[in-house]
Design a protein around this motif. Structure first.
Motif, PDB file in Angstrom:
ATOM      1  N   PHE A  74       0.792  -1.229   0.000  1.00 62.47           N
ATOM      2  CA  PHE A  74       0.000   0.000   0.000  1.00 62.47           C
ATOM      3  C   PHE A  74       0.821   1.275   0.000  1.00 62.47           C
ATOM      4  CE2 PHE A  74      -3.048  -3.128   1.562  1.00 62.47           C
ATOM      5  CZ  PHE A  74      -4.083  -2.887   0.665  1.00 62.47           C
ATOM      6  N   PHE A  75       2.119   1.166   0.261  1.00 59.99           N
ATOM      7  CA  PHE A  75       2.909   2.395   0.181  1.00 59.99           C
ATOM      8  C   PHE A  75       4.057   2.294  -0.823  1.00 59.99           C
ATOM      9  CE2 PHE A  75       6.428   5.151   1.493  1.00 59.99           C
ATOM     10  CZ  PHE A  75       5.830   6.367   1.202  1.00 59.99           C
ATOM     11  N   ALA A 126       6.498   3.788  -5.769  1.00 55.56           N
ATOM     12  CA  ALA A 126       7.449   3.497  -6.846  1.00 55.56           C
ATOM     13  C   ALA A 126       6.789   3.706  -8.208  1.00 55.56           C
ATOM     14  CB  ALA A 126       7.953   2.055  -6.719  1.00 55.56           C
ATOM     15  N   GLN A 127       5.530   3.302  -8.305  1.00 56.51           N
ATOM     16  CA  GLN A 127       4.765   3.517  -9.544  1.00 56.51           C
ATOM     17  C   GLN A 127       4.685   5.002  -9.872  1.00 56.51           C
ATOM     18  OE1 GLN A 127       2.499   1.989 -11.789  1.00 56.51           O
ATOM     19  NE2 GLN A 127       3.472   0.012 -11.488  1.00 56.51           N
ATOM     20  N   GLN A 183       3.684  15.780  -9.345  1.00 58.46           N
ATOM     21  CA  GLN A 183       3.183  16.574  -8.223  1.00 58.46           C
ATOM     22  C   GLN A 183       3.102  15.746  -6.951  1.00 58.46           C
ATOM     23  OE1 GLN A 183      -0.483  18.690  -8.960  1.00 58.46           O
ATOM     24  NE2 GLN A 183       0.105  19.002 -11.086  1.00 58.46           N
ATOM     25  N   SER A 184       2.655  14.488  -7.077  1.00 58.82           N
ATOM     26  CA  SER A 184       2.513  13.707  -5.850  1.00 58.82           C
ATOM     27  C   SER A 184       3.872  13.302  -5.302  1.00 58.82           C
ATOM     28  CB  SER A 184       1.584  12.505  -6.038  1.00 58.82           C
ATOM     29  OG  SER A 184       2.043  11.692  -7.064  1.00 58.82           O
ATOM     30  N   VAL A 185       4.863  13.130  -6.176  1.00 58.76           N
ATOM     31  CA  VAL A 185       6.212  12.839  -5.675  1.00 58.76           C
ATOM     32  C   VAL A 185       6.758  14.053  -4.915  1.00 58.76           C
ATOM     33  CG1 VAL A 185       8.590  12.357  -6.348  1.00 58.76           C
ATOM     34  CG2 VAL A 185       6.732  11.092  -7.415  1.00 58.76           C
ATOM     35  N   ILE A 186       6.534  15.237  -5.487  1.00 59.43           N
ATOM     36  CA  ILE A 186       6.988  16.470  -4.814  1.00 59.43           C
ATOM     37  C   ILE A 186       6.302  16.598  -3.453  1.00 59.43           C
ATOM     38  CG2 ILE A 186       6.981  18.995  -4.931  1.00 59.43           C
ATOM     39  CD1 ILE A 186       7.043  18.664  -8.017  1.00 59.43           C
ATOM     40  N   LEU A 187       5.021  16.316  -3.440  1.00 61.76           N
ATOM     41  CA  LEU A 187       4.241  16.420  -2.213  1.00 61.76           C
ATOM     42  C   LEU A 187       4.748  15.429  -1.165  1.00 61.76           C
ATOM     43  CD1 LEU A 187       1.773  17.800  -0.962  1.00 61.76           C
ATOM     44  CD2 LEU A 187       0.374  15.990  -1.899  1.00 61.76           C
TER      45      LEU A 187
END
Lengths: 292, 433
Positions: free
Chosen positions: A26-27, A32-33, A267-271
């Motif tokens: 779940f994480f 990684a995806q 954006q979600s990686v930055i977040l």
């Protein structure tokens, strides 16, 4: 000191395996995806596209709306965390001092905990409805040309108010529990030594409450960053002028509504990095000052 | 043992009597029609299933347009796509440009059903989901178009007629204001006063023939006519001749229902809802145009959504899908859909049926949308196909909010729209090979 060891070398691994599996599935795997996706620009259906290295990241920082969302998220999160913690602490201190009918107060103050953020948002929408909502009418009667549908400040005010209201009860529970775990002997000793209630609170209660406060701070930052999604989605959907779109909401808008997988992954990686850094800073600098 | 043998013989005999079991082809249809609209979709599906025995169609409501599209895409990538999916106007470019994801409707009908003939469809809906040769890729399903609604009593009080042009509006608006009304509000600025502004005035929206000839990379919203329109809107707003109540559809519709606003630009599909909620008599007319820009207002675009046949299915399923599309375009089905929902009928035959049935004699307002879609068209009234268009609409909405709250000037807003949209289009082009 003698190190404690399990007799069986594999047993500890076996015991933590379920937890590790959950984290992995779940994480780690989705994260990684997201990292992989953030280096690609592809069409959402066929998955045809190209590897673009850091282009998606470059476009994120090149996007004027991203900057607006970034600033809004920082301001919004700070205000939500600080206000909801302050109000909750005040309420907890007062509730802690009540001798009669205390459970009634506690139930009423924790009541809101059961409300989901999206539901809180819908309630907020109703309260601020133009010409009909009681809070709208109240604010307008004070002479404020209140117009949350068009004015960014007014819209921000409504989402912050609802987000704070929703979170106060959670913080209240923790603060109250924290206050009640302070030994009576310590309090009584303090009472004998010092007459000023405010000074007693400042020098005795607050330091003893610090571990709770630190924990509450961490969960509040996470709440303001992520869980307020429901409030934003039901109340403003990021409008007006993109002025109430938090970073999480923007990920949703670009990825889920707009199907820009590469851009929203970046954006979600930055977040993710931002929240990791923020949490690390909290632990590094704040936690050191706390005596458990 | 003997009894068992008897049983076997009896069973064999039974099968011989009933003949080979006839298995119906099962197909699924994912849609975004909630509430009353969803009920109507279910009725159509039920009647289709009852009308024949070869196909069983299962309609599934998947939430909003965006949710339906995302669910469909996730299912497609997992090899579990529905046979038919409803995709909205702003998402059409994504699914059409993903080569091989859908089976074009025209080809599907030619191969598995009746021959496809573009001329059967109303001019205004014919091209919107078609390729540049006029071959339909998606089957227009729920189609509506922007129209002007007006409060009859309010206009009478002010002594004005519903404006046909914006020039007429400029004359009528001060009188409506004097009569105590905000003259105008409108919902969905990107759709009504941007996309359809271009169609109504036959103006180009984007390069590559609005994205029909290839993958567009340049938006043309920053043209002088648009800047003029929004400069006017802002000055009307400042003078109390126009009301802007927010970005959501209902924000601007509500003041019209509450009789604060005398005229409202909405969708032809809003008619039913308005009829139910407005406590006053209202009329419907065409979307106004600028006489100074175009001598005669052209037809508008459709909004709404289309049905797409997902690829990777068996021939039997394609055949079943074609069969449903044929049923859906039958005049009776279209007339039923038109009457129940307020969406326009998509075929000429269905329009004729509604006329001959006297539907418009009893409900003249219901015809305005389809009449407007049947007006003369030009080079730029076919439609548009632009990538990441959901985000581009967000960009427009954001800048319009800023114009109306006074946070930015009209030229600056259009400069930002142009810059941000071009970036999005350029990124989208990279996802299309």
């Amino acid at each position: 000191m003698k190190r404690q060891q399990f007799q069986h070398p594999y047993l500890p691994y076996l015991l933590v395996a379920p937890q590790l599996a959950i984290i992995l599935v779940f994480f780690v795997w989705p994260a990684a995806q997201a990292v992989y996706q953030s280096f690609r620009l592809e069409d959402p259906l066929m998955g045809i596209g190209e590897f673009v290295w850091f282009d998606n990241y470059a476009s994120v920082f090149d996007d004027r709306q991203y900057v607006v969302s970034f600033v809004f998220t920082i301001v919004f999160s700070t205000l939500v965390a600080v206000s909801s913690m302050t109000i909750a602490l005040l309420l907890a201190v007062k509730a802690d001092g009540i001798l009669h009918g205390e459970s009634a107060y506690k139930v009423l103050l924790t009541w809101v905990y059961a409300v989901a953020p999206a539901v809180a948002g819908i309630v907020g929408t109703f309260l601020f409805t133009r010409n009909l909502g009681p809070l709208y009418n109240l604010l307008v009667s004070t002479g404020w040309t209140f117009n949350p549908q068009v004015n960014v400040f007014d819209a921000s005010f409504t989402v912050i108010l609802v987000s704070v209201w929703k979170q106060v009860s959670v913080n209240f529970i923790y603060f109250l529990a924290g206050l009640q775990s302070i030994p009576v002997a310590v309090r009584e000793a303090a009472k004998i030594d010092c007459k000023s209630e405010f000074r007693r609170f400042w020098t005795i209660t607050l330091p003893l409450l610090a571990p709770t406060g630190f924990f509450v701070l961490v969960i509040n930052v996470t709440y303001a960053f992520f869980d307020t999604f429901g409030v934003i989605d039901t109340m403003t959907r990021g409008a007006p002028a993109g002025g109430t779109s938090t970073l999480v909401y923007k990920v949703y808008q670009d990825g889920f509504l707009g199907l820009d997988l590469g851009g929203s992954s970046a954006q979600s990686v930055i977040l993710m990095i931002l929240v990791l850094v923020l949490t690390a800073v909290q632990f590094r600098f704040l936690e050191r000052k706390i005596q458990y | 043992m003997k009894s068992l043998r008897t049983l076997a013989v009896a069973a064999a005999g039974l099968f011989a009597v009933s003949g080979p079991v006839h298995a119906a082809t099962e197909i699924t249809f994912w849609h975004a029609m909630g509430g009353q609209l969803g009920e109507t979709v279910n009725t159509i599906a039920k009647e289709f299933n009852a009308s024949q025995s070869d196909v069983v169609l299962t309609p599934v409501y998947k939430g909003s347009y965006e949710e339906t599209m995302t669910a469909g895409i996730a299912a497609f990538r997992a090899g579990e796509a529905p046979n038919i999916i409803q995709i909205f106007d702003a998402g059409a470019a994504t699914i059409i440009n993903a080569k091989g994801a859908v089976k074009p409707v025209a080809g599907l009908l030619n191969e598995f059903g009746a021959k496809f003939n573009a001329e059967d469809y109303i001019a205004g809906v014919r091209y919107f989901y078609a390729d540049n040769d006029g071959q339909m890729i998606g089957m227009p399903f729920n189609s509506s178009t922007p129209v002007l609604y007006y409060n009859k009593a309010a206009l009478e009080k002010a002594g004005v007629q519903a404006p046909k042009t914006w020039e007429e509006f400029e004359v009528a608006a001060p009188k409506l204001k004097a009569a105590g009304f905000v003259p105008l509000s409108q919902s969905h600025t990107p759709w009504i006063l941007s996309e359809n502004f271009h169609s109504r005035h036959n103006l180009q929206m984007a390069d590559d023939a609005n994205g029909f000839d290839g993958v567009a990379t340049e938006i043309m919203y920053d043209n002088p006519d648009m800047i003029m329109m929004f400069t006017k809107l802002k000055s009307w707003l400042d003078d109390g001749l126009y009301g802007y109540y927010g970005t959501k559809w209902g924000d601007n519709q509500k003041p019209f229902i509450d009789e604060e606003v005398a005229m409202w630009l909405g969708s032809s599909g809003s008619f039913g809802g308005l009829k139910a909620s407005a406590k006053f008599d209202f009329g419907t007319t065409y979307l106004p145009y600028w006489k100074s820009v175009v001598s005669e207002g052209q037809r508008t675009f459709i909004g709404g959504a289309a049905l797409f046949a997902m690829s990777g299915k068996t021939d039997a399923e394609y055949k079943a899908t074609a069969q449903f599309f044929e049923y859906l375009t039958k005049p009776e089905t279209q007339y039923f859909w038109h009457r129940e929902t307020g969406y326009v009928p998509i075929t000429e035959a269905a329009y004729e049926l509604a006329k001959s049935d006297g539907y418009y004699t009893a409900n003249p307002d219901a015809e305005v949308g389809i009449q407007q879609l049947s007006l003369d068209g030009g080079e730029w009234t076919k439609g548009y196909r632009l990538g990441y268009y959901v985000q581009i609409r967000d960009v427009m909405q954001r800048e319009y909010d800023k114009i109306f709250s006074g946070a930015t000037s009209v030229p600056d807003a259009f400069k930002a729209i142009k810059e941000d949209s071009d970036k999005l289009l350029e990124r989208f082009a990279k996802t299309v090979n």
